[in-house]
Design a protein around this motif. Structure first.
Motif, mmCIF file in Angstrom:
data_model
loop_
_atom_site.group_PDB
_atom_site.id
_atom_site.type_symbol
_atom_site.label_atom_id
_atom_site.label_comp_id
_atom_site.label_asym_id
_atom_site.label_seq_id
_atom_site.Cartn_x
_atom_site.Cartn_y
_atom_site.Cartn_z
ATOM 1 N N CYS A 1 0.818 -1.219 0.000
ATOM 2 C CA CYS A 1 0.000 0.000 0.000
ATOM 3 C C CYS A 1 0.851 1.269 0.000
ATOM 4 N N GLU A 2 2.145 1.113 -0.137
ATOM 5 C CA GLU A 2 3.057 2.252 -0.094
ATOM 6 C C GLU A 2 2.699 3.280 -1.165
ATOM 7 N N GLY A 3 2.553 4.540 -0.728
ATOM 8 C CA GLY A 3 2.221 5.611 -1.665
ATOM 9 C C GLY A 3 0.761 5.702 -2.017
ATOM 10 N N LYS A 4 -0.074 4.824 -1.431
ATOM 11 C CA LYS A 4 -1.510 4.821 -1.705
ATOM 12 C C LYS A 4 -2.277 5.434 -0.530
ATOM 13 N N ASN A 5 -3.335 6.144 -0.837
ATOM 14 C CA ASN A 5 -4.185 6.732 0.192
ATOM 15 C C ASN A 5 -5.315 5.751 0.513
ATOM 16 N N ASN B 1 -10.816 -13.074 -6.531
ATOM 17 C CA ASN B 1 -9.887 -12.446 -7.450
ATOM 18 C C ASN B 1 -8.553 -12.256 -6.714
ATOM 19 N N ILE B 2 -7.518 -12.954 -7.159
ATOM 20 C CA ILE B 2 -6.217 -12.838 -6.492
ATOM 21 C C ILE B 2 -5.163 -12.363 -7.485
ATOM 22 N N LYS B 3 -4.208 -11.598 -6.958
ATOM 23 C CA LYS B 3 -3.117 -11.082 -7.777
ATOM 24 C C LYS B 3 -1.795 -11.235 -7.026
ATOM 25 N N LYS B 4 -0.706 -11.270 -7.768
ATOM 26 C CA LYS B 4 0.617 -11.386 -7.175
ATOM 27 C C LYS B 4 1.003 -10.079 -6.466
ATOM 28 N N LEU B 5 1.910 -10.185 -5.519
ATOM 29 C CA LEU B 5 2.481 -8.992 -4.903
ATOM 30 C C LEU B 5 3.296 -8.255 -5.954
ATOM 31 N N THR B 6 3.359 -6.933 -5.841
ATOM 32 C CA THR B 6 4.046 -6.150 -6.869
ATOM 33 C C THR B 6 5.159 -5.267 -6.316
ATOM 34 N N ASN B 7 5.053 -4.837 -5.062
ATOM 35 C CA ASN B 7 6.062 -3.957 -4.492
ATOM 36 C C ASN B 7 7.382 -4.707 -4.334
ATOM 37 N N GLN B 8 8.479 -4.087 -4.724
ATOM 38 C CA GLN B 8 9.776 -4.758 -4.688
ATOM 39 C C GLN B 8 10.158 -5.167 -3.269
ATOM 40 N N LYS B 9 9.845 -4.325 -2.290
ATOM 41 C CA LYS B 9 10.173 -4.644 -0.898
ATOM 42 C C LYS B 9 9.348 -5.824 -0.394
ATOM 43 N N SER B 10 8.094 -5.865 -0.776
ATOM 44 C CA SER B 10 7.264 -6.987 -0.324
ATOM 45 C C SER B 10 7.673 -8.277 -1.015
ATOM 46 N N LEU B 11 8.161 -8.182 -2.247
ATOM 47 C CA LEU B 11 8.641 -9.376 -2.947
ATOM 48 C C LEU B 11 9.886 -9.941 -2.255
ATOM 49 N N GLU B 12 10.763 -9.064 -1.783
ATOM 50 C CA GLU B 12 11.952 -9.499 -1.062
ATOM 51 C C GLU B 12 11.581 -10.090 0.294
ATOM 52 N N VAL B 13 10.637 -9.449 0.981
ATOM 53 C CA VAL B 13 10.171 -9.933 2.286
ATOM 54 C C VAL B 13 9.487 -11.280 2.139
ATOM 55 N N ASN B 14 8.749 -11.453 1.062
ATOM 56 C CA ASN B 14 7.998 -12.687 0.855
ATOM 57 C C ASN B 14 8.912 -13.905 0.765
ATOM 58 N N LYS B 15 10.167 -13.704 0.320
ATOM 59 C CA LYS B 15 11.119 -14.812 0.257
ATOM 60 C C LYS B 15 11.420 -15.320 1.669
ATOM 61 N N LYS B 16 11.585 -14.409 2.624
ATOM 62 C CA LYS B 16 11.845 -14.778 4.014
ATOM 63 C C LYS B 16 10.592 -15.348 4.669
ATOM 64 N N ASP B 17 9.460 -14.945 4.135
ATOM 65 C CA ASP B 17 8.195 -15.270 4.786
ATOM 66 C C ASP B 17 7.757 -16.715 4.569
ATOM 67 N N THR B 18 8.331 -17.403 3.586
ATOM 68 C CA THR B 18 7.857 -18.757 3.289
ATOM 69 C C THR B 18 8.474 -19.819 4.191
ATOM 70 N N ALA B 19 9.577 -19.485 4.880
ATOM 71 C CA ALA B 19 10.271 -20.458 5.737
ATOM 72 C C ALA B 19 9.769 -20.384 7.169
ATOM 73 N N ALA B 20 9.603 -21.547 7.799
ATOM 74 C CA ALA B 20 9.204 -21.616 9.205
ATOM 75 C C ALA B 20 10.435 -21.513 10.096
ATOM 76 N N ALA B 21 10.240 -21.018 11.316
ATOM 77 C CA ALA B 21 11.330 -20.906 12.284
ATOM 78 C C ALA B 21 10.850 -21.402 13.639
ATOM 79 N N MET B 22 11.759 -22.021 14.391
ATOM 80 C CA MET B 22 11.470 -22.444 15.768
ATOM 81 C C MET B 22 12.152 -21.459 16.707
ATOM 82 N N VAL B 23 11.355 -20.859 17.581
ATOM 83 C CA VAL B 23 11.840 -19.825 18.486
ATOM 84 C C VAL B 23 11.683 -20.294 19.927
ATOM 85 N N ILE B 24 12.709 -20.035 20.760
ATOM 86 C CA ILE B 24 12.641 -20.406 22.171
ATOM 87 C C ILE B 24 13.027 -19.204 23.033
#
Length: 304
Positions: A203-207, A245-268
């Motif tokens: 939503c960057e730059g959108k009102n 109706n679904i569409k792909k992410l388009t913002n470059q920052k969200s595309l980079e974040v989405n790469k990290k977002d697909t992996a699970a992590a175990m936190v303690i």
């Protein structure tokens, strides 16, 4: 609990991560660590040996070494009880596979285990600080994001890409809309660092007007025309056959974040050092991913 019993419990928690052939600390070391007398430490060690939990051999100036370890007896004396984990609600086959893998990995290690489900990565991580759970499953993105906020957490393992979600997409209420536009009402979940960040980037730059809502209520709010769009998990769209109706992410920052977002992590909680050692030694993370993959392929029925 007697002082001997208390020290025996603390020793059991240390020895449970040792292997046959390892050298243990000296009696003096343990006395200093546990703030007790040497006689108490010696009595506690004799208690562990009499219970068959451990066998030791003194090799003079070389030190004392472990000859055998009975994991089950040590676990009982250590008073760890049931290991409690918490992860997202298993609304997708991917989450069902991860839950199944966790159960089977702890069962394989012969460790009593139970799993709870809670939405919101931040809430799951805060529960670690409250001592409710031994570990939490989040996305890699959320784990690293929350680690910067909370000093008490430690990321003990990051699973492979695709272990948490397949991909995030934008889901629209109107079939004729292809992108986020000014004036839209956008669903956003502050309890989900992943969805929150991705939404802000898209939503960057959108009102737009942000409508705070829990992640699992997004579809209903779209149907009820309370929101116009939201970032969501494609897994659930595909598996449930939802007609949106679904569409792909388009913002470059969200595309980079989405790469990290697909992996699970175990936190303690980073104060839970004994548990970290147990996880590192006894829990086969590759096995968890193998089971998850078999569930995704339909070769194993989910069990959680």
């Amino acid at each position: 609990m007697s002082k001997n019993g208390e020290v025996a419990m603390l020793l059991a928690r240390e020895f449970i991560s040792y292997d046959v052939g390892d050298r243990i600390r000296t009696i003096r070391d343990y006395a200093e660590i546990f703030n007790t007398g040497r006689g108490t430490v010696q009595s506690a060690i004799k208690l562990l040996e009499s219970e068959g939990a451990i066998r030791l051999e003194s090799r003079g100036h070389l030190g004392t070494f472990i000859l055998s370890v009975d994991f089950n007896r040590l676990w009982s004396i250590a008073d760890f009880g049931v290991v409690m984990g918490v992860m997202p609600l298993p609304y997708s086959k991917r989450y069902e596979g991860l839950a199944t893998g966790l159960y089977k990995a702890f069962e394989k290690a012969n460790i009593p285990f139970s799993l709870a489900f809670m939405r919101g990565a931040e809430k799951r991580i805060q529960a670690l600080d409250m001592g409710k759970y031994d570990f939490a499953i989040t996305s890699k993105l959320a784990a690293l994001h929350e680690k910067d906020k909370y000093e008490y957490i430690d990321v003990v393992h990051i699973f492979n890409e695709g272990s948490y979600v397949g991909e995030h997409i934008i889901i629209f209420r109107d079939n004729n809309i292809n992108r986020i536009e000014d004036g839209m009402r956008i669903g956003i979940d502050p309890a989900s660092p992943d969805q929150f960040l991705l939404t802000q980037y898209e939503c960057e730059g959108k009102n737009v007007k942000y409508i705070e809502t829990s992640y699992n209520q997004i579809v209903e709010k779209l149907k009820n025309k309370e929101i116009d769009a939201a970032v969501w998990n494609e897994d659930e769209i595909r598996e449930k056959g939802l007609k949106f109706n679904i569409k792909k992410l388009t913002n470059q920052k969200s595309l980079e974040v989405n790469k990290k977002d697909t992996a699970a992590a175990m936190v303690i909680n980073n104060e839970n050092l004994e548990f970290k050692k147990i996880i590192k030694k006894y829990i086969d993370m590759n096995y968890i991913e193998e089971i998850q993959e078999e569930v995704l392929k339909g070769n194993i029925i989910p069990m959680y």
